[in-house]
Design a protein around this motif. Structure first.
Motif, PDB file in Angstrom:
ATOM      1  N   THR A   1       4.130 -10.204   9.025  1.00 52.48           N
ATOM      2  CA  THR A   1       3.015  -9.529   8.182  1.00 52.48           C
ATOM      3  C   THR A   1       1.748 -10.745   8.115  1.00 52.48           C
ATOM      4  O   THR A   1       0.915 -10.636   7.277  1.00 52.48           O
ATOM      5  CB  THR A   1       3.284  -9.123   6.956  1.00 52.48           C
ATOM      6  OG1 THR A   1       3.884 -10.176   6.057  1.00 52.48           O
ATOM      7  CG2 THR A   1       4.458  -7.953   7.216  1.00 52.48           C
TER       8      THR A   1
ATOM      9  N   ARG B   1      -2.722  -9.245  10.464  1.00 53.16           N
ATOM     10  CA  ARG B   1      -3.124  -8.667   9.412  1.00 53.16           C
ATOM     11  C   ARG B   1      -4.560  -8.697   9.367  1.00 53.16           C
ATOM     12  O   ARG B   1      -5.285  -9.729   9.848  1.00 53.16           O
ATOM     13  CB  ARG B   1      -2.626  -9.065   8.109  1.00 53.16           C
ATOM     14  CG  ARG B   1      -3.029 -10.541   7.745  1.00 53.16           C
ATOM     15  CD  ARG B   1      -2.767 -10.824   6.091  1.00 53.16           C
ATOM     16  NE  ARG B   1      -1.396 -10.649   5.712  1.00 53.16           N
ATOM     17  CZ  ARG B   1      -0.935 -10.590   4.438  1.00 53.16           C
ATOM     18  NH1 ARG B   1      -2.073 -10.672   3.752  1.00 53.16           N
ATOM     19  NH2 ARG B   1       0.096 -10.699   4.180  1.00 53.16           N
TER      20      ARG B   1
ATOM     21  N   LEU C   1      -1.650  -4.431   7.925  1.00 55.52           N
ATOM     22  CA  LEU C   1      -0.933  -5.775   7.483  1.00 55.52           C
ATOM     23  C   LEU C   1      -0.195  -5.902   8.603  1.00 55.52           C
ATOM     24  O   LEU C   1       0.294  -7.285   8.692  1.00 55.52           O
ATOM     25  CB  LEU C   1       0.039  -5.377   6.470  1.00 55.52           C
ATOM     26  CG  LEU C   1       0.583  -6.661   5.616  1.00 55.52           C
ATOM     27  CD1 LEU C   1      -0.503  -7.414   5.133  1.00 55.52           C
ATOM     28  CD2 LEU C   1       1.634  -6.095   4.396  1.00 55.52           C
TER      29      LEU C   1
ATOM     30  N   PHE D   1       6.568  -5.012  -1.019  1.00 57.36           N
ATOM     31  CA  PHE D   1       6.165  -3.692  -0.439  1.00 57.36           C
ATOM     32  C   PHE D   1       5.767  -2.738  -1.411  1.00 57.36           C
ATOM     33  O   PHE D   1       4.880  -2.047  -1.263  1.00 57.36           O
ATOM     34  CB  PHE D   1       7.376  -3.321   0.387  1.00 57.36           C
ATOM     35  CG  PHE D   1       7.037  -2.274   0.945  1.00 57.36           C
ATOM     36  CD1 PHE D   1       6.501  -2.095   2.485  1.00 57.36           C
ATOM     37  CD2 PHE D   1       7.457  -0.834   0.528  1.00 57.36           C
ATOM     38  CE1 PHE D   1       6.198  -1.013   3.279  1.00 57.36           C
ATOM     39  CE2 PHE D   1       7.043   0.406   1.498  1.00 57.36           C
ATOM     40  CZ  PHE D   1       6.457   0.263   2.739  1.00 57.36           C
TER      41      PHE D   1
ATOM     42  N   TRP E   1       1.402  -5.607   0.239  1.00 59.65           N
ATOM     43  CA  TRP E   1       1.087  -4.375   0.694  1.00 59.65           C
ATOM     44  C   TRP E   1       0.149  -3.786  -0.395  1.00 59.65           C
ATOM     45  O   TRP E   1      -0.508  -2.537   0.123  1.00 59.65           O
ATOM     46  CB  TRP E   1       2.424  -3.689   0.934  1.00 59.65           C
ATOM     47  CG  TRP E   1       3.282  -3.995   2.038  1.00 59.65           C
ATOM     48  CD1 TRP E   1       4.149  -5.195   2.032  1.00 59.65           C
ATOM     49  CD2 TRP E   1       3.175  -3.739   3.208  1.00 59.65           C
ATOM     50  NE1 TRP E   1       4.511  -5.346   3.226  1.00 59.65           N
ATOM     51  CE2 TRP E   1       4.162  -4.398   4.048  1.00 59.65           C
ATOM     52  CE3 TRP E   1       2.678  -2.440   3.921  1.00 59.65           C
ATOM     53  CZ2 TRP E   1       4.646  -4.067   5.448  1.00 59.65           C
ATOM     54  CZ3 TRP E   1       2.925  -2.259   5.283  1.00 59.65           C
ATOM     55  CH2 TRP E   1       3.979  -2.983   5.980  1.00 59.65           C
TER      56      TRP E   1
ATOM     57  N   SER F   1      -1.922   0.917   5.078  1.00 62.43           N
ATOM     58  CA  SER F   1      -0.809   0.514   6.072  1.00 62.43           C
ATOM     59  C   SER F   1       0.396   0.817   5.568  1.00 62.43           C
ATOM     60  O   SER F   1       1.399   1.324   6.211  1.00 62.43           O
ATOM     61  CB  SER F   1      -1.030  -1.119   6.062  1.00 62.43           C
ATOM     62  OG  SER F   1      -0.274  -1.534   7.230  1.00 62.43           O
ATOM     63  N   ARG F   2       0.793   0.597   4.400  1.00 61.86           N
ATOM     64  CA  ARG F   2       2.030   1.128   3.803  1.00 61.86           C
ATOM     65  C   ARG F   2       2.222   2.566   3.894  1.00 61.86           C
ATOM     66  O   ARG F   2       3.423   2.921   4.110  1.00 61.86           O
ATOM     67  CB  ARG F   2       2.034   0.739   2.278  1.00 61.86           C
ATOM     68  CG  ARG F   2       3.334   0.771   1.476  1.00 61.86           C
ATOM     69  CD  ARG F   2       3.355   0.319   0.028  1.00 61.86           C
ATOM     70  NE  ARG F   2       2.183   0.655  -0.741  1.00 61.86           N
ATOM     71  CZ  ARG F   2       1.759   0.133  -1.950  1.00 61.86           C
ATOM     72  NH1 ARG F   2       2.356  -0.883  -2.116  1.00 61.86           N
ATOM     73  NH2 ARG F   2       0.840   0.581  -2.666  1.00 61.86           N
TER      74      ARG F   2
END
Length: 543
Positions: free
Chosen positions: A334, A338, A361, A390, A408, A414-415
């Motif tokens: 990550t 990113r 990310l 996360f 995150w 992205s999550r």
């Protein structure tokens, strides 16, 4: 034609003449290219080999390690360094033949494999052996020889066969080992655990200066060379810093006891870097030269396979490991791909900049690789070893709360794509393993963090640091605020230590292990808390 790495004395001389920053800026692209091309490979003419019998001091001062298990193979690692704190480590500028052995027994009476490898100066005399033909899910012992010197014995274990029906699997998770913040006591205890594999989730070393007394270790019986009391920037800097860390006996014991699967976070290069963007927003060419040096030193010092070897300032560290039908591990990177942190990094209220759906990310390629892997997975548990928190983590109970732009939370789109991908793939038994934050957390991963009653999509086990943050406290000053602001947070502990996770067909159990101190050596370990999540019904409950 003989290829050599850039000569460190020439680099230092040039940097002194032009100034380090100016020099790296002017030559960044060329240096990155050199790191990709000046490496030994098939057909290369190496420097004349040195006679290993002429090594008069123990070359195995950094111990041994193994990693990235497959059903029939595991990587074996060591690095020759008779004088680990000196540039060049006391080795000749020539290749040295290293012999290796893998055995079924600790006395090496029943060999499973043996061979020879060349420890090249271009790789700082490290070796990465990838023996094949081993049996799946089997304990093996290994060692190396250079001249008359024999390394310590390491213990490792291969992965189970892909279709194997396992009853259980126990792993360790570790991260964040700032040498200058304290002793690696937690590793001494980790070495004594009965584990199948250990995941290192990043910050294996720190770029910050280390004082002559070892920072918070406050040595009274030794003095570290002044060359450690500066930030790591050049290839030589990173190589020497790994030598310092890997000389720690507790870290050596953990590596010798268990195979490691490693991934990096930021400090292996520089704090909170994002892709080719440095913390101080230096010119990209300058930073990429530093990143190339850091990535190369990382590979030299970890039990990684040849596909993970860097090409200049790039390296594919994300990869997938299967443990029978019980678990699939998708190891993420990550940092390298990113988007830059929103709002200049730090903690900020969510807003249009952080919530931009284009932000990522993982990068698009890694994100597709992850979701494709989940669609193909037949494993009972889908485990995601990765770096930064996360789950949502608010720092206040009110509407004016802030979240970390480096985690995150700073990349919510992205999550959401990752959670939607897991949902579409039917990856119900999702377990996220996290490091970075120097505390133990336990989270229920909510499908919609704005709604505490929304579906729980998985669980997240966050391991505290090995040493970073010094001794810490069981309940940090913000403990009550965080627990109140985040109802999906089931646990928070600020001591140092590590995590073990046991997977079986029915449950995932996390045991949070802590030590009482790291600024003094020898602290005992205790299980501070344990949580269980049931297969098919994710959500953490006290064990």
């Amino acid at each position: 034609m003989t290829h050599h790495a850039p000569h460190e004395q020439e680099i230092r001389a040039a940097a002194a003449h032009f100034g380090r920053r100016r020099f790296l800026t002017a030559t960044g692209a060329a240096a990155a290219l050199a790191f990709a091309t000046n490496l030994p490979g098939t057909g290369a003419a190496y420097a004349a080999a040195a006679d290993a019998r002429k090594i008069t001091e123990n070359p195995f001062t950094l111990g041994v390690a193994s990693g990235d298990p497959l059903p029939g193979s595991v990587v074996l690692w060591t690095r020759l360094a008779p004088r680990p704190y000196e540039p060049g480590n006391g080795m000749p500028a020539a290749g040295v033949t290293v012999r290796w052995e893998v055995a079924h027994d600790e006395r090496f009476q029943k060999l499973a494999g043996q061979g020879r490898a060349e420890a090249h100066p271009e790789f700082n005399h490290s070796v990465h052996i990838e023996p094949t033909g081993l049996a799946p899910d089997r304990v093996y012992y290994y060692r190396f020889r250079a001249g008359d010197w024999i390394s310590p014995t390491g213990r490792t274990r291969t992965a189970p066969a892909r279709g194997a029906r396992l009853t259980d699997l126990k792993l360790g998770a570790v991260s964040c080992q700032a040498y200058h913040d304290g002793y690696f006591t937690a590793y001494k205890h980790l070495a004594q655990e009965d584990l199948d594999v250990v995941f290192h989730l990043g910050d294996y070393l720190y770029e910050y200066p280390v004082t002559a007394v070892g920072g918070a270790r406050n040595y009274s019986d030794r003095t570290l060379p002044a060359r450690f009391h500066r930030e790591t920037v050049t290839l030589e800097d990173y190589r020497l810093r790994y030598a310092l860390y890997k000389s720690d006996p507790d870290l050596q014991a953990a590596h010798a006891a268990h195979p490691f699967i490693v991934t990096w976070d930021d400090h292996e290069v520089e704090n909170n870097y994002a892709s080719d963007i440095s913390e101080d927003h230096l010119p990209a060419a300058e930073f990429l030269a530093r990143r190339a040096a850091a990535y190369r030193a990382y590979w030299e010092n970890q039990p990684l396979r040849s596909p993970q070897r860097p090409k200049g300032a790039d390296a594919q560290l994300y990869r997938r490991v299967q443990y029978g039908q019980l678990a699939q591990f998708d190891i993420l990177d990550t940092r390298q791909y990113r988007s830059d942190q929103a709002y200049g990094d730090g903690w900020h209220a969510p807003g249009p900049q952080s919530q931009d759906p284009a932000r990522t990310l993982t990068g698009a390629t890694q994100e597709r690789w992850l979701t494709d892997g989940w669609r193909a997975s037949t494993a009972r548990w889908n485990v995601l070893p990765q770096q930064v928190t996360f789950s949502e983590r608010r720092n206040a109970t009110g509407a004016d709360h802030q979240v970390s732009m480096d985690s995150w939370d700073g990349y919510p789109a992205s999550r959401e794509r990752v959670l939607a991908g897991a949902e579409a793939a039917g990856a119900d038994n999702l377990v996220v393993l996290t490091g970075d934050v120097h505390v133990h957390y336990a989270f229920d991963i909510k499908r919609d963090f704005k709604d505490p009653d929304s579906r729980t999509a998985g669980v997240e086990f966050v391991t505290t640091s090995i040493a970073s943050g010094k001794d810490g406290a069981e309940r940090p000053a913000d403990w009550a605020t965080y627990m109140a602001a985040n109802p999906h947070m089931k646990y928070y502990n600020g001591r140092r230590g590590y995590l073990t996770v046991t997977l079986d067909q029915d449950t995932a159990r996390g045991d949070y292990r802590t030590v009482s101190a790291v600024t003094t050596p020898g602290a005992p370990v205790t299980t501070a808390a344990s949580f269980v999540s049931e297969a098919g019904a994710p959500g953490l409950n006290s064990a």
